[in-house]
Design a protein around this motif. Structure first.
Motif, PDB file in Angstrom:
ATOM      1  N   GLN A  65      -1.385  -3.398  -4.700  1.00 23.89           N
ATOM      2  CA  GLN A  65      -1.537  -2.137  -4.811  1.00 23.89           C
ATOM      3  C   GLN A  65      -2.676  -1.306  -6.131  1.00 23.89           C
ATOM      4  O   GLN A  65      -3.052  -0.373  -5.407  1.00 23.89           O
ATOM      5  CB  GLN A  65      -0.750  -1.292  -4.462  1.00 23.89           C
ATOM      6  CG  GLN A  65       0.515  -1.405  -3.406  1.00 23.89           C
ATOM      7  CD  GLN A  65       1.820  -0.767  -3.439  1.00 23.89           C
ATOM      8  OE1 GLN A  65       2.151   0.519  -2.743  1.00 23.89           O
ATOM      9  NE2 GLN A  65       2.670  -1.175  -4.681  1.00 23.89           N
ATOM     10  N   PHE A  66      -2.440  -1.714  -6.777  1.00 28.08           N
ATOM     11  CA  PHE A  66      -3.577  -1.261  -8.148  1.00 28.08           C
ATOM     12  C   PHE A  66      -5.173  -1.491  -6.994  1.00 28.08           C
ATOM     13  O   PHE A  66      -5.759  -0.462  -7.717  1.00 28.08           O
ATOM     14  CB  PHE A  66      -3.293  -1.872  -9.310  1.00 28.08           C
ATOM     15  CG  PHE A  66      -2.105  -1.574  -9.451  1.00 28.08           C
ATOM     16  CD1 PHE A  66      -2.182  -0.071 -10.230  1.00 28.08           C
ATOM     17  CD2 PHE A  66      -0.788  -2.154  -9.782  1.00 28.08           C
ATOM     18  CE1 PHE A  66      -0.627   0.469 -10.810  1.00 28.08           C
ATOM     19  CE2 PHE A  66      -0.134  -1.957 -10.614  1.00 28.08           C
ATOM     20  CZ  PHE A  66      -0.032  -1.146 -10.757  1.00 28.08           C
ATOM     21  N   ASP A 100      -8.891   0.147  -1.544  1.00 28.37           N
ATOM     22  CA  ASP A 100     -10.141   0.515  -1.976  1.00 28.37           C
ATOM     23  C   ASP A 100     -10.790   1.256  -0.203  1.00 28.37           C
ATOM     24  O   ASP A 100     -12.256   1.992   0.025  1.00 28.37           O
ATOM     25  CB  ASP A 100     -11.302   0.731  -2.330  1.00 28.37           C
ATOM     26  CG  ASP A 100     -11.550  -1.214  -1.973  1.00 28.37           C
ATOM     27  OD1 ASP A 100     -11.400  -1.557  -0.767  1.00 28.37           O
ATOM     28  OD2 ASP A 100     -12.740  -1.585  -2.633  1.00 28.37           O
ATOM     29  N   LEU A 134      -4.446  -1.131   2.045  1.00 35.35           N
ATOM     30  CA  LEU A 134      -4.078  -0.655   2.053  1.00 35.35           C
ATOM     31  C   LEU A 134      -2.517  -0.740   3.454  1.00 35.35           C
ATOM     32  O   LEU A 134      -1.157  -0.774   3.078  1.00 35.35           O
ATOM     33  CB  LEU A 134      -3.942   1.186   2.072  1.00 35.35           C
ATOM     34  CG  LEU A 134      -2.607   1.570   1.764  1.00 35.35           C
ATOM     35  CD1 LEU A 134      -1.737   1.417   0.447  1.00 35.35           C
ATOM     36  CD2 LEU A 134      -2.895   3.433   1.414  1.00 35.35           C
ATOM     37  N   ASP A 183      -4.397   8.608  -9.893  1.00 37.33           N
ATOM     38  CA  ASP A 183      -4.447   8.621  -8.584  1.00 37.33           C
ATOM     39  C   ASP A 183      -3.234   8.015  -7.479  1.00 37.33           C
ATOM     40  O   ASP A 183      -2.282   7.350  -8.216  1.00 37.33           O
ATOM     41  CB  ASP A 183      -5.755   7.265  -9.027  1.00 37.33           C
ATOM     42  CG  ASP A 183      -6.037   6.373  -7.838  1.00 37.33           C
ATOM     43  OD1 ASP A 183      -6.996   7.277  -7.690  1.00 37.33           O
ATOM     44  OD2 ASP A 183      -5.662   5.168  -7.520  1.00 37.33           O
ATOM     45  N   ARG A 191      -3.457   5.093  -6.433  1.00 36.80           N
ATOM     46  CA  ARG A 191      -2.775   3.639  -6.487  1.00 36.80           C
ATOM     47  C   ARG A 191      -2.161   3.643  -7.747  1.00 36.80           C
ATOM     48  O   ARG A 191      -1.150   2.644  -7.751  1.00 36.80           O
ATOM     49  CB  ARG A 191      -4.815   2.784  -6.176  1.00 36.80           C
ATOM     50  CG  ARG A 191      -5.599   2.765  -6.010  1.00 36.80           C
ATOM     51  CD  ARG A 191      -6.707   2.418  -6.168  1.00 36.80           C
ATOM     52  NE  ARG A 191      -8.173   2.701  -5.395  1.00 36.80           N
ATOM     53  CZ  ARG A 191      -8.145   3.852  -4.365  1.00 36.80           C
ATOM     54  NH1 ARG A 191      -7.993   4.764  -5.449  1.00 36.80           N
ATOM     55  NH2 ARG A 191      -9.384   3.956  -4.110  1.00 36.80           N
TER      56      ARG A 191
END
Length: 442
Positions: free
Chosen positions: A103-104, A107, A112, A174, A176
């Motif tokens: 998940q980090f 983009d 996702l 963020d 993320r």
């Protein structure tokens, strides 16, 4: 060494610590489920803006993990019934850790979606692996409390996700990073599961009698519970057996009950901030959202504390009728003061959570060992179909059909669950597992 000698090597305190550890690591899986499904609601607006998504894309991201659970539940249950609870108990957490870390780095909306779909598969497997394992180790007198505590952990995860999510978004973190916070509890839980023994009931059902007796004598204190394990028969479990004359009632009940309990809650709770704002409760409904989910946590705690005293049916049926009534009030009283609307939502959350505490108890109790994994997985899939549909369609329904119609549909779902539970829900409090599944065949 004989089973008697092995049993003598474990003190009552050691067995209590083992049961506590197992309860915590099973509940930890539910905590992660609640956390993952809750955290996305705190950043869905930022995700939608950053990735330029439509209202349908917003719903799809919100439902991605639920769609994964739909596939992971039956798959994990089949694997657990075939290869054992123990290996899958750890492997599915490893899969979740991988997805959580990914998940980090996403983009795009499709990345996702795929990552959260993967995490959902792991979560779905968690239901159909950990609940049978807990059911097969827990003493009959505490089985309901141990299993319903997992639902307590789910709500703690869900409420905790809102708190963490809103705290991080308040400092412009963020999205993320916010989603990736699930990695921390996942890694801790993965380490905590290492070394958990195999279910003696599963071993007995596979004909591995000596190994089953050794583990039962080592970790299960009550003689009656150990004796009930020896009643397990070596029978093959197949998916089609869930709909046989012997088991269709149990399968229908746990599936419909779970579907009707979680569908309105997921839809309302995932978007609770925006829902409450729509009814005039604050600029963004944040306080109300945390309140709704906090009250739900209180409801499932009450259910956990009462389950061995008042019985399963008393905590299953009346609450669903209460949910239906308050949702009808919200739908039909369009001019109701905002404080009354909030009160109705709080009553709904409390009552819904009380009966939701039983969704983790019934599947393991009413199905036999050879079907416990796949049956729990099937009920998980059915419930997540409803949750995914509700989460996906809720933004559209509120926008195009209006709040009143949306709440009436939710009330109707609660009525269906109440009727099915009234007709099919058994009373299983304190009963031996073998006796429950045998009674369903009579």
């Amino acid at each position: 060494m004989t089973t008697t000698a092995v049993a003598a090597t474990r003190t009552p305190e050691e067995r209590k610590r083992f049961l506590l550890r197992l309860t915590l690591v099973v509940a930890g899986g539910m905590f992660i489920d609640g956390y993952v499904l809750g955290i996305v609601g705190t950043v869905i607006g930022a995700i939608t803006t950053d990735l330029h998504m439509s209202v349908y894309g917003e719903g799809l991201i919100g439902a991605a993990a639920l769609i994964g659970i739909f596939a992971g539940g039956p798959l994990g249950g089949w694997l657990a019934d075939r290869f054992g609870r123990k290996p899958m108990f750890t492997l599915d957490l490893a899969l979740f850790v991988v997805g959580s870390v990914l998940q980090f780095f996403v983009d795009s909306s499709w990345q996702l979606f795929l990552v959260r779909l993967l995490m959902g598969v792991a979560i779905g497997a968690e239901y159909s692996i950990s609940w049978p394992l807990m059911t097969e180790f827990a003493p009959a007198r505490l089985r309901g409390r141990c299993l319903s505590f997992a639902e307590v952990a789910w709500y703690i995860g869900f409420v905790g996700a809102f708190i963490v999510g809103f705290a991080l978004t308040a400092v412009d973190a963020d999205w993320r990073l916010v989603l990736g916070t699930s990695t921390v509890p996942a890694v801790i839980l993965f380490l905590g599961r290492l070394g958990v023994p195999e279910s003696p009931r599963w071993l007995m059902s596979k004909g591995r009698t000596e190994e089953a007796e050794r583990i039962a004598a080592t970790w299960i204190a009550d003689r009656a519970d150990r004796a009930d394990i020896t009643e397990e028969q070596q029978r093959p479990g197949r998916f089609g057996m869930l709909f046989s004359r012997e088991h269709w009632r149990s399968t229908t009940f746990i599936s419909v009950f779970w579907f009707c309990t979680v569908t309105p809650y997921f839809a309302i709770a995932t978007f609770s901030a925006s829902v409450l704002a729509r009814y005039g409760l604050g600029e963004d409904g944040l306080v109300g959202a945390i309140g709704v989910n906090g009250v739900a946590l209180a409801g499932v705690v009450v259910s956990c504390l009462l389950i061995e005293r008042v019985g399963r049916r008393m905590l299953t049926i009346p609450q669903q009728w209460v949910c239906a009534v308050v949702l009808v009030i919200i739908a039909l009283w369009s001019s109701a003061p905002p404080v009354l609307v909030l009160a109705c939502f709080l009553v709904f959350a409390f009552a819904n959570a009380m009966c939701t505490g039983l969704t983790g108890v019934y599947p393991g109790e009413v199905l036999p060992t050879e079907l416990r994994g796949i049956g729990t997985g099937f009920a998980t899939a059915v419930s997540r179909v409803g949750a995914a549909i509700g989460t996906f369609l809720f933004p559209w329904s509120m926008q195009d059909l209006g709040p009143a119609t949306t709440m009436l549909v939710a009330a109707g779902i609660c009525v269906v669950g109440a009727v099915v539970s009234q007709v099919l829900a058994p009373e299983t409090t304190g009963r031996a597992l073998t006796g429950i599944s045998t009674a369903d065949q009579d």
